[in-house]
Motif scaffolding. Structure first.
Motif, PDB file in Angstrom:
ATOM      1  N   UNK A 165     -13.036 -12.142  -8.189  1.00  0.00           N
ATOM      2  CA  UNK A 165     -12.901 -10.745  -7.400  1.00  0.00           C
ATOM      3  C   UNK A 165     -12.356  -9.665  -8.162  1.00  0.00           C
ATOM      4  N   UNK A 166     -13.114  -8.725  -8.461  1.00  0.00           N
ATOM      5  CA  UNK A 166     -12.289  -7.704  -9.194  1.00  0.00           C
ATOM      6  C   UNK A 166     -11.281  -6.971  -8.199  1.00  0.00           C
ATOM      7  N   UNK A 167     -10.230  -6.336  -9.023  1.00  0.00           N
ATOM      8  CA  UNK A 167      -9.130  -5.490  -8.252  1.00  0.00           C
ATOM      9  C   UNK A 167      -9.765  -4.248  -7.670  1.00  0.00           C
ATOM     10  N   UNK A 168     -11.030  -3.774  -8.136  1.00  0.00           N
ATOM     11  CA  UNK A 168     -11.492  -2.558  -7.736  1.00  0.00           C
ATOM     12  C   UNK A 168     -11.997  -2.952  -6.162  1.00  0.00           C
ATOM     13  N   UNK A 169     -12.710  -4.234  -6.049  1.00  0.00           N
ATOM     14  CA  UNK A 169     -13.196  -4.525  -4.817  1.00  0.00           C
ATOM     15  C   UNK A 169     -12.045  -4.485  -3.805  1.00  0.00           C
ATOM     16  N   UNK A 170     -10.957  -4.768  -4.026  1.00  0.00           N
ATOM     17  CA  UNK A 170      -9.608  -5.013  -3.146  1.00  0.00           C
ATOM     18  C   UNK A 170      -9.308  -3.552  -2.763  1.00  0.00           C
ATOM     19  N   UNK A 171      -9.266  -2.715  -3.865  1.00  0.00           N
ATOM     20  CA  UNK A 171      -8.961  -1.281  -3.794  1.00  0.00           C
ATOM     21  C   UNK A 171      -9.929  -0.401  -2.622  1.00  0.00           C
ATOM     22  N   UNK A 172     -11.019  -0.966  -2.881  1.00  0.00           N
ATOM     23  CA  UNK A 172     -12.318  -0.290  -1.864  1.00  0.00           C
ATOM     24  C   UNK A 172     -12.039  -0.848  -0.626  1.00  0.00           C
ATOM     25  N   UNK A 173     -11.518  -2.097  -0.382  1.00  0.00           N
ATOM     26  CA  UNK A 173     -11.669  -2.473   1.005  1.00  0.00           C
ATOM     27  C   UNK A 173     -10.283  -1.961   1.716  1.00  0.00           C
ATOM     28  N   UNK A 174      -9.301  -1.553   1.002  1.00  0.00           N
ATOM     29  CA  UNK A 174      -8.187  -0.872   1.553  1.00  0.00           C
ATOM     30  C   UNK A 174      -8.491   0.619   1.975  1.00  0.00           C
ATOM     31  N   UNK A 193     -11.731   1.532   2.453  1.00  0.00           N
ATOM     32  CA  UNK A 193     -12.505   1.479   3.547  1.00  0.00           C
ATOM     33  C   UNK A 193     -11.819   1.093   5.134  1.00  0.00           C
ATOM     34  N   UNK A 194     -10.426   1.032   5.007  1.00  0.00           N
ATOM     35  CA  UNK A 194      -9.630   1.119   6.311  1.00  0.00           C
ATOM     36  C   UNK A 194      -9.207   2.138   6.639  1.00  0.00           C
ATOM     37  N   UNK A 195      -9.373   3.127   5.744  1.00  0.00           N
ATOM     38  CA  UNK A 195      -8.970   4.496   5.903  1.00  0.00           C
ATOM     39  C   UNK A 195      -7.709   4.788   5.270  1.00  0.00           C
ATOM     40  N   UNK A 196      -7.470   4.175   4.208  1.00  0.00           N
ATOM     41  CA  UNK A 196      -6.271   4.302   3.440  1.00  0.00           C
ATOM     42  C   UNK A 196      -6.296   4.507   2.087  1.00  0.00           C
ATOM     43  N   UNK A 197      -5.178   4.855   1.285  1.00  0.00           N
ATOM     44  CA  UNK A 197      -5.679   4.955  -0.186  1.00  0.00           C
ATOM     45  C   UNK A 197      -4.760   3.826  -0.866  1.00  0.00           C
ATOM     46  N   UNK A 198      -5.307   3.380  -2.365  1.00  0.00           N
ATOM     47  CA  UNK A 198      -4.568   2.257  -2.825  1.00  0.00           C
ATOM     48  C   UNK A 198      -4.711   2.592  -4.339  1.00  0.00           C
ATOM     49  N   UNK A 199      -3.921   1.952  -5.201  1.00  0.00           N
ATOM     50  CA  UNK A 199      -3.884   1.904  -6.595  1.00  0.00           C
ATOM     51  C   UNK A 199      -3.278   0.550  -7.012  1.00  0.00           C
ATOM     52  N   UNK A 200      -3.484   0.202  -8.033  1.00  0.00           N
ATOM     53  CA  UNK A 200      -3.026  -0.952  -8.626  1.00  0.00           C
ATOM     54  C   UNK A 200      -1.386  -0.617  -9.093  1.00  0.00           C
TER      55      UNK A 200
END
Length: 777
Positions: free
Chosen positions: A39-48, A50-57
């Motif tokens: 599961x790539x990290x990009x998928x995790x960031x996209x999920x966050x 998608x919940x209405x927030x921003x995220x980065x590694x």
């Protein structure tokens, strides 16, 4: 993220992914995610996202100077999707305060209501309801788009409903006629002229913005431990290659590169000494109080301070593989976890906001269905939203923290956040570091033993026989004053403080790398150096001096031999002396029901000597930072509630791993940043004071939260049955916030209890300590 409901939304989205386990921390703004490698990290960031927030590694912490221009932790999201700076947040709060105060005064004091006062209030309230409350409206809209409700939703609806009804009353309900006055009444009006509720529209943003600002200030130091660890590491290294020397960033170092470490500089990375001899100060990295002699073949640790000569080091580990980097990861992992109170807040927030919205809609439908006037129905629904606005909930913890921090600073105790307050009530074990915590953390002369045929005094007193400790110490200090070695500095400082005569001038000074120094003083050739029989030093010592060396070794102290004209004259014993009040502090901790444990990077002999003087039974000596953190984890797994007291970088991971971390301010910034409580006085007795203060602050927070929830349980039903109008609801909401603040301000006058009033220890030991007690027996 603005509240615990945001945390719950992100965790729910991430944990829905197959094989993912996520924990989100509101205070640090970090998520710790375990996921399959596929599961790539990009998928995790996209999920966050998608919940209405921003995220980065996550990235390694930047130096403090590089972060000053960035946003402070805990600030609100702006309309552009960015984050407000501290100055912008303060400006918003100040403008809101200036606009809201006249509206509150005119609305709640009928005698001051002049002709057309309501239109002045409308003019002042409009920018508050729109611009001041815009961050809440924006986050409420984002949550609505994703089907989620947070406390921002409640705030936004309360402001919007109050302001919208006031607009209806002013333009169409007859409240805008000149000369209209609005009396303050407990019960809502069933008919007649519609009332305006502009005071609710301005009071809600004012108090919530104040609570968010205070909460942000209380959480601002969350990431300071990682920043301090980054600052401890050297930023560049002097590399020697092909006969040339050049400065390069540490990130460009590779395994096998050779770099120079000049006196006063820090070792750039872990490696092995190739050339040179020096003394390295490892107290901030390993907790070792004594300087470590390093020469060809010696292993060195990145971050160690070079106190002596030039060293040439071959890099053995770089980047993430260094010991300092490993400690940083331990601190980061420990800080990402949640406390039990945070999980409880998440659960309450997930139920509280939807429940209030449901009650408001139900109340509106009930009154309309019962045939009541539309004004009465809307009034009851708005009252529910306004009275349930979580201002007191937002102020309960940060105001208590602010008051406790201010009072603690006066007493030499700094409380950093709610983690200490939540954890301390059940603490039963205190893991104490030795160097810099129970001891002064500085090399000092403990005593001087002279070869006088059987008589010798301590600390420079006169001898009955031929030996003179004071003279021997003066001669040694005259030699050592020309050296930058930590042992030399301790001898020189002690001689200067205890002798009435000025130190003599030394000539023909010669430093013996790794062995000591010698010089001509007052017509004598004086040598000060090691006692292990090295070159130029006598291998056989008189019995008295030999016993002094053996005693020093058994206690883990440093023994220095002074020879005059080639004849052994005295042995100077140096060490890290106990703090004068250490015994009383440990005794007070026992009376508080806490079990002391000594864990140090020092040698076994030194640790046992200190523990014996303080009456500490359980000792762990020679432990590395990883082992110290593992010890804390083991104690917690055995059912203990563990507090750690330390001052070095080696303590940072254990401080962050513990239920409660307590740091000495004289130690490393990394330890202070990882701790929940910092002691600023050079008096270890403020440690029991810190325990008292934290417990009192924890009790205040609990009382505040009890009032905040109890207030809602009482006032929401009253508003639902029509016994509160929005104006009185706003007043009650304001009063609840003021009561919370007033209760917190009582901490400003708190005084620590005298030592004799501390609670005696329990006669029955805790279950997880029984094995250690059996071993002692």
């Amino acid at each position: 993220m603005s509240c615990a409901a945001c945390v719950g939304r992100i965790e729910k989205k991430l944990n829905r992914l197959e094989g993912v386990s996520a924990t989100v921390n509101l205070a640090t703004g970090r998520a710790q995610v375990e996921h399959p490698a596929a599961l790539p990290v990009e998928k995790l960031i996209a999920t966050v996202e998608g919940a209405g927030f921003t995220a980065r590694l996550s990235e390694p912490p930047a130096p403090q100077s590089a972060q000053k221009s960035g946003p402070p932790p805990g600030t609100a999201a702006t309309g552009t999707g960015g984050r407000e700076t501290e100055r912008q947040a303060w400006n918003r709060l100040l403008v809101t305060l200036a606009l809201a105060v006249p509206v509150l005064v005119l609305s709640m004091v009928p005698a001051w209501q002049f002709r057309n006062w309501q239109w002045l209030c409308f003019t002042l309230a409009a920018p508050v309801a729109a611009w001041s409350a815009w961050p809440f409206h924006l986050r409420a809209l984002r949550g609505l788009r994703h089907g989620e409700a947070t406390m921002d939703t409640l705030v936004s609806l309360g402001v919007a409903a109050s302001f919208s009804w006031s607009c209806f009353a002013l333009f169409w309900g007859g409240a805008g006629v000149p000369g209209m006055t609005m009396p303050f009444s407990l019960l809502p009006s069933a008919g007649g002229t519609a009332h305006v509720y502009l005071e609710a529209a301005v009071a809600v943003p004012l108090f919530v913005l104040t609570g968010r600002m205070l909460e942000g200030r209380a959480r601002r130091s969350t990431g300071s431990a990682l920043t301090s660890l980054a600052q401890l590491a050297a930023k560049d290294a002097l590399v020697s290659a092909d006969g040339e020397e050049r400065r390069v960033p540490v990130a460009q170092l590779r395994v096998g590169d050779r770099f120079l470490v000049r006196p006063g500089e820090r070792v750039a990375t872990d490696g092995t000494v190739v050339e040179g001899n020096s003394a390295l100060d490892l107290s901030l990295v390993t907790g070792e109080s004594r300087p470590v002699e390093s020469g060809p073949g010696s292993r060195v640790v990145g971050g160690a301070l070079n106190s002596g000569g030039m060293l040439v080091v071959r890099a053995g580990a770089v980047g993430a593989d260094t010991q300092l980097a490993r400690i940083t990861r331990l601190v980061e992992d420990a800080q990402t976890g949640k406390t039990a109170a945070q999980r409880l807040a998440d659960a309450v927030a997930a139920v509280f906001v939807p429940a209030v919205l449901t009650v408001a809609v139900t109340v509106l439908g009930f009154w309309l269905g019962a045939g009541a006037a539309a004004q009465s129905a809307v009034t009851a629904a708005v009252a529910v939203l306004v009275v349930a606005c979580p201002c007191a909930l937002g102020l309960a913890t940060p105001t208590a923290l602010l008051a406790a921090t201010g009072r603690g600073a006066q007493l030499g105790v700094l409380v950093s956040g709610p983690r200490a307050l939540e954890s301390l009530r059940r603490i039963d074990t205190v893991v104490l570091d030795k160097t810099g915590t129970l001891t002064t953390g500085r090399m000092s002369v403990l005593d001087v033993t002279v070869d006088d045929g059987g008589n010798g005094d301590r600390d420079g007193g006169d001898a009955d026989g031929g030996g003179d400790p004071a003279r021997s110490l003066r001669l040694a200090a005259a030699v050592e004053r020309s050296s930058a070695h930590p042992v030399a500095a301790a001898i020189t400082a002690h001689a200067a403080a205890t002798s009435a005569r000025p130190l003599a001038r030394a000539t023909e000074f010669r430093e013996l790398p790794g062995r000591g120094a010698e010089a001509d003083v007052e017509g004598h050739r004086v040598r000060v150096g090691r006692t292990d029989g090295g070159e130029g030093l006598p291998a056989a010592l008189p019995a008295r001096l030999r016993d002094a060396v053996r005693t020093a070794e058994e206690e883990g102290r440093t023994a220095v031999l002074v020879t005059v004209d080639g004849v052994p004259d005295s042995v100077v014993r140096l060490g890290d002396a106990l703090r004068s009040d250490a015994y009383r502090a440990v005794d007070r901790l026992r009376r508080l029901g806490l079990d002391p444990v000594l864990a140090t990077g020092d040698a076994e002999a030194a640790a046992r000597a200190v523990a014996g003087q303080l009456g500490i039974d359980e000792v762990h000596a020679g432990v590395s930072p990883e082992e110290k953190a593992a010890l804390v984890r083991r104690l917690r797994e055995e059912g203990g509630r563990v507090a750690v007291v330390g001052d070095g970088v080696n303590d940072a991971a254990a401080l962050a791993e513990a239920d409660l971390g307590i740091a000495m301010s004289g130690g490393a910034d990394a330890a202070i940043g990882a701790a929940d409580i910092t002691l600023t006085r050079e008096d270890i007795q403020c440690l029991p004071d810190a325990v008292h203060l934290a417990r009192r602050a924890l009790g205040t927070v609990r009382a505040n939260l009890l009032w905040a929830f109890g207030y809602n349980l009482v006032t929401v039903p009253l508003a639902a049955v029509g016994l509160l109008n929005p104006m009185f609801a706003a007043a009650a909401m304001s009063a609840s916030s003021l009561l919370v603040v007033g209760n917190s301000l009582r901490l400003r006058t708190w005084r620590p209890a005298p030592p004799g009033r501390t609670r005696p220890p329990s006669s029955r030991p805790s279950a997880h300590r029984l094995p250690a007690l059996r071993e002692t027996v």
